[in-house]
Design a protein around this motif. Structure first.
Motif: not given
Length: 146
Positions: A62-75
């Motif tokens: 999440l430090k970079s634009n376009g980055g993502y993580v998935i946690k507890d059923g949420v992107v």
């Protein structure tokens, strides 16, 4: 071309009956591919104050634009403008938990459904849209709420 019914020219129903499929077994075979739901009834529970510490190495994407993580059923993603956005992991097309973030939109890897950052469908597979959540940032803590 004339079609004359003979022993070599039978329809699908007759063929399946000859194989031993009859009654409910025949109906089960016929309807098996037609009963899958195209609704979002398999959505994970909505987040209630899901928080992410952006200083945690697990959230470094999440430090970079376009980055993502998935946690507890949420992107959770960082858009190209640097805004934090979040959406359900569950695709509205067939309920697959395969949503990811791809450059500037949400994308389902199962069938190619695409959604904009507000959850609106961008193609026929994504026409139902997906649920997006509210994000707020205080210091380094990102909070996602339904």
């Amino acid at each position: 071309m004339s079609l004359v019914k003979n022993a070599d020219n039978i329809n699908r129903h007759e063929f399946l009956k000859k194989l031993g499929f009859a009654g409910s077994a025949l109906a089960a075979v016929y309807f098996a591919g037609h009963l899958q739901s195209c609704t979002n009834d398999r959505v994970s529970p909505e987040p209630t104050n899901l928080t992410l510490d952006l200083t945690d190495p697990a959230n470094s994407a999440l430090k970079s634009n376009g980055g993502y993580v998935i946690k507890d059923g949420v992107v959770i993603a960082r858009s190209n403008t640097g805004a934090y956005i979040a959406a359900t992991l569950t695709c509205s097309h067939e309920g697959k938990n395969e949503i990811m973030y791809q450059t500037d939109h949400f994308y389902c890897t199962a069938h190619g459904a695409k959604y904009d950052n507000a959850g609106k469908g961008l193609n026929s597979e994504g026409k139902k849209g997906i649920r997006v959540y509210t994000t707020s940032l205080i210091d380094s803590i990102l909070t996602i709420t339904a």
